[in-house]
Design a protein around this motif. Sequence first.
Motif, PDB file in Angstrom:
ATOM      1  N   PRO A 282      17.131  15.059 128.194  1.00 44.02           N
ATOM      2  CA  PRO A 282      18.441  14.937 128.834  1.00 44.02           C
ATOM      3  C   PRO A 282      19.473  15.024 127.789  1.00 44.02           C
ATOM      4  O   PRO A 282      20.629  15.495 128.132  1.00 44.02           O
ATOM      5  CB  PRO A 282      18.299  13.258 129.005  1.00 44.02           C
ATOM      6  N   ARG A 283      19.299  14.646 126.338  1.00 41.54           N
ATOM      7  CA  ARG A 283      20.354  15.080 125.252  1.00 41.54           C
ATOM      8  C   ARG A 283      20.826  16.369 125.387  1.00 41.54           C
ATOM      9  O   ARG A 283      21.850  16.674 125.376  1.00 41.54           O
ATOM     10  CB  ARG A 283      19.904  14.370 124.149  1.00 41.54           C
ATOM     11  N   HIS A 284      19.646  17.195 125.275  1.00 40.63           N
ATOM     12  CA  HIS A 284      19.890  18.588 125.113  1.00 40.63           C
ATOM     13  C   HIS A 284      20.493  19.247 126.370  1.00 40.63           C
ATOM     14  O   HIS A 284      21.441  20.298 126.190  1.00 40.63           O
ATOM     15  CB  HIS A 284      18.455  19.520 124.844  1.00 40.63           C
ATOM     16  N   LYS A 285      19.968  18.789 127.366  1.00 34.98           N
ATOM     17  CA  LYS A 285      20.572  19.164 128.911  1.00 34.98           C
ATOM     18  C   LYS A 285      21.980  18.681 128.831  1.00 34.98           C
ATOM     19  O   LYS A 285      22.909  19.740 129.500  1.00 34.98           O
ATOM     20  CB  LYS A 285      19.892  18.544 129.874  1.00 34.98           C
ATOM     21  N   ARG A 286      22.475  17.661 128.633  1.00 36.91           N
ATOM     22  CA  ARG A 286      23.810  17.394 128.475  1.00 36.91           C
ATOM     23  C   ARG A 286      24.923  18.418 127.696  1.00 36.91           C
ATOM     24  O   ARG A 286      25.872  18.979 128.383  1.00 36.91           O
ATOM     25  CB  ARG A 286      24.137  15.972 127.867  1.00 36.91           C
ATOM     26  N   ALA A 287      24.315  18.908 126.612  1.00 43.42           N
ATOM     27  CA  ALA A 287      25.071  20.095 125.987  1.00 43.42           C
ATOM     28  C   ALA A 287      25.029  21.363 126.858  1.00 43.42           C
ATOM     29  O   ALA A 287      26.335  21.849 126.851  1.00 43.42           O
ATOM     30  CB  ALA A 287      24.365  20.575 124.591  1.00 43.42           C
ATOM     31  N   LYS A 288      24.009  21.762 127.619  1.00 44.02           N
ATOM     32  CA  LYS A 288      24.065  22.854 128.289  1.00 44.02           C
ATOM     33  C   LYS A 288      25.149  22.590 129.669  1.00 44.02           C
ATOM     34  O   LYS A 288      25.982  23.485 130.073  1.00 44.02           O
ATOM     35  CB  LYS A 288      22.716  23.399 128.996  1.00 44.02           C
ATOM     36  N   VAL A 289      24.801  21.408 130.231  1.00 41.68           N
ATOM     37  CA  VAL A 289      25.731  21.148 131.686  1.00 41.68           C
ATOM     38  C   VAL A 289      27.413  21.137 131.030  1.00 41.68           C
ATOM     39  O   VAL A 289      27.966  21.797 131.715  1.00 41.68           O
ATOM     40  CB  VAL A 289      25.273  19.833 131.840  1.00 41.68           C
ATOM     41  N   ARG A 290      27.610  20.683 129.863  1.00 45.44           N
ATOM     42  CA  ARG A 290      28.926  20.509 129.565  1.00 45.44           C
ATOM     43  C   ARG A 290      29.653  22.086 129.443  1.00 45.44           C
ATOM     44  O   ARG A 290      30.500  22.284 129.791  1.00 45.44           O
ATOM     45  CB  ARG A 290      29.152  20.001 128.044  1.00 45.44           C
ATOM     46  N   THR A 291      28.834  23.200 128.915  1.00 42.87           N
ATOM     47  CA  THR A 291      29.393  24.359 128.705  1.00 42.87           C
ATOM     48  C   THR A 291      29.193  25.034 130.011  1.00 42.87           C
ATOM     49  O   THR A 291      30.242  25.913 130.188  1.00 42.87           O
ATOM     50  CB  THR A 291      28.683  25.183 127.443  1.00 42.87           C
ATOM     51  N   LYS A 292      28.554  24.283 130.983  1.00 45.88           N
ATOM     52  CA  LYS A 292      28.809  25.239 132.268  1.00 45.88           C
ATOM     53  C   LYS A 292      29.676  24.608 133.490  1.00 45.88           C
ATOM     54  O   LYS A 292      30.072  25.335 134.230  1.00 45.88           O
ATOM     55  CB  LYS A 292      27.057  24.890 133.034  1.00 45.88           C
ATOM     56  N   SER A 293      30.164  23.379 132.981  1.00 49.64           N
ATOM     57  CA  SER A 293      31.044  22.627 134.000  1.00 49.64           C
ATOM     58  C   SER A 293      32.487  23.077 133.760  1.00 49.64           C
ATOM     59  O   SER A 293      33.208  22.930 134.730  1.00 49.64           O
ATOM     60  CB  SER A 293      30.715  21.508 133.726  1.00 49.64           C
ATOM     61  N   GLY A 294      32.713  23.927 132.757  1.00 49.23           N
ATOM     62  CA  GLY A 294      34.166  23.790 132.373  1.00 49.23           C
ATOM     63  C   GLY A 294      34.941  24.857 133.201  1.00 49.23           C
ATOM     64  O   GLY A 294      36.246  24.746 133.051  1.00 49.23           O
ATOM     65  N   VAL A 295      34.097  25.744 133.879  1.00 47.65           N
ATOM     66  CA  VAL A 295      34.742  26.894 134.390  1.00 47.65           C
ATOM     67  C   VAL A 295      35.589  26.989 135.618  1.00 47.65           C
ATOM     68  O   VAL A 295      36.740  27.701 135.950  1.00 47.65           O
ATOM     69  CB  VAL A 295      33.909  28.024 134.434  1.00 47.65           C
ATOM     70  N   LEU A 296      35.245  25.956 136.637  1.00 49.31           N
ATOM     71  CA  LEU A 296      35.993  26.130 137.805  1.00 49.31           C
ATOM     72  C   LEU A 296      37.379  25.354 137.916  1.00 49.31           C
ATOM     73  O   LEU A 296      38.487  26.008 138.273  1.00 49.31           O
ATOM     74  CB  LEU A 296      35.234  25.019 138.674  1.00 49.31           C
ATOM     75  N   ALA A 297      37.654  24.225 137.129  1.00 52.66           N
ATOM     76  CA  ALA A 297      39.151  23.665 137.115  1.00 52.66           C
ATOM     77  C   ALA A 297      40.118  24.599 136.651  1.00 52.66           C
ATOM     78  O   ALA A 297      41.211  24.974 137.324  1.00 52.66           O
ATOM     79  CB  ALA A 297      39.074  22.422 136.398  1.00 52.66           C
ATOM     80  N   THR A 298      39.800  25.468 135.286  1.00 51.00           N
ATOM     81  CA  THR A 298      40.767  26.343 135.150  1.00 51.00           C
ATOM     82  C   THR A 298      40.945  27.478 135.954  1.00 51.00           C
ATOM     83  O   THR A 298      42.169  27.819 135.967  1.00 51.00           O
ATOM     84  CB  THR A 298      40.428  27.047 133.631  1.00 51.00           C
ATOM     85  N   THR A 299      39.898  27.977 136.559  1.00 53.34           N
ATOM     86  CA  THR A 299      40.237  29.148 137.399  1.00 53.34           C
ATOM     87  C   THR A 299      40.883  28.750 139.003  1.00 53.34           C
ATOM     88  O   THR A 299      41.902  29.232 139.149  1.00 53.34           O
ATOM     89  CB  THR A 299      38.947  29.840 137.749  1.00 53.34           C
TER      90      THR A 299
END
Length: 418
Positions: A282-299
């Motif tokens: 879960p700790r390592h997964k959090r890092a990946k989900v964080r980089t995947k999550s940021g893209v929608l709001a800005t676009t």
Amino acid sequence: MRGNRELTKMSTRRTGVWLCGARGSLATTVVLGARAIARGLCGTTGLVTALPELRPLPLVEPAAFVFGGWDVASTPLSEQARVLALDDRAIPADLPSAVAEDLRAVERSIRPGYRCGAMRSRAGQASVPARESLAATVARLGDDLDAFRAAHRLDTVIVVNLASTEGPITLGAEHRRLDSLRRLIQADRRQRVAASMVYAYAALERGFPYLNFTPSPALDVEALHELAHKQHVPFYGSDGKTGETLVKTVLAPLFRYRNLEVLSWEGFNILGGGDGRVLNDPRHKRAKVRTKSGVLATTLGYQPHTGVSIEYVPSLGNWKTAWDFVHFRGFLGTKMSIQFVWQGCDSILAAPLVLDLVRLTDLAHRKGEAGPMPHLACFFKDPFGVSVHSFTDQFRLLTEYVARTRRSLKGGGPGRST
Ligand SMILES: NC(=O)c1ccc[n+]([C@@H]2O[C@H](COP(=O)([O-])OP(=O)(O)OC[C@H]3O[C@@H](n4cnc5c(N)ncnc54)[C@H](O)[C@@H]3O)[C@@H](O)[C@H]2O)c1
């Protein structure tokens, strides 16, 4: 300082590529791919730098790359290549034997890495020096790079992080300034310095460009940017954009420019391989989900309901499936949906991008550029210092860079010796 003739004189250039995580699936595919190109066994499909838009750039050929790297595992490259070919069916079955001699040569240039806490209990580990202080590790890693450069008479060495994803780390004031980070290292404060930071520090301190293809936190550390500027070297990251997020950053502008309101965007990912196994934590997964999550709001300009899940399915090996469900509202409030399924071979999608990044970073270094390289944003999920996530807008940053470089080459501006 060298002039433009030197900048464009490519035939004698020797570029070292130092892969952190050198025995992993992705690193092995990078080596296999470069050597397959060198031996005329494959074409350049998948390489962005082979596109007509990038042809004006004087880039080093992947065939001229000399590989080495660090790892904490001892699995031979030939074994990793066999798994990719026969178990995962990710690469042609006969490729490992066709480049067997090349793999053996790279094997000789792989050195023990720095073992962080999360890796301590794993089997098949390389003999990483135990009880080595952080300061001694930094010196040893830097010496590895200098020795590699000298042994192969390389013009430079580009260090690329392809190691397993680390868990997030809370950054504090001590990560902001170079002198404070140095104090953390001297005081052996291991809990405050992630492995990716140690590698990045060692590379930048010796004046070598650094790329972070993983979601690990190295480039979140401002002190390392200070070090890159001080040593006048380029860097960039983080987390290669190769699959679901790539499709997201192509599709999201469609909703934005047709004024369709995205209500929910749910992404479900299943993957195998070493990356899947590590992300199962879960700790390592959090890092990946964080980089995947940021893209929608800005676009989109607003944040729809969104979920990103990643599950480990061992039998998938190097293959990944993403199912995305997008629920959106149109004229008269009518709700509609689009779904897509992306089935990709992880290392096959990523390896050519790593070759592209090395070629472009080598050029930036030769041109005397230092600090972040925002023209490389389209390669990353979380591009440093660039808030634009639309893939086409990011690609424009790259073509604008090509145009600028072309003008400066024609205009006779100076290049810089590296
Ligand atoms: N499509 C892609 O393949 C893709 C896309 C984006 C990001 N990435 C990232 O690239 C990285 C590599 O992916 P992979 O599929 O090759 O994973 P992998 O598990 O096959 O390889 C990772 C390698 O890193 C090594 N390693 C672990 N800790 C280390 C340390 N402290 N020092 C040195 N080496 C260490 C492991 O021993 C292993 O050989 C992952 O972080 C992944 O998230 C991959």
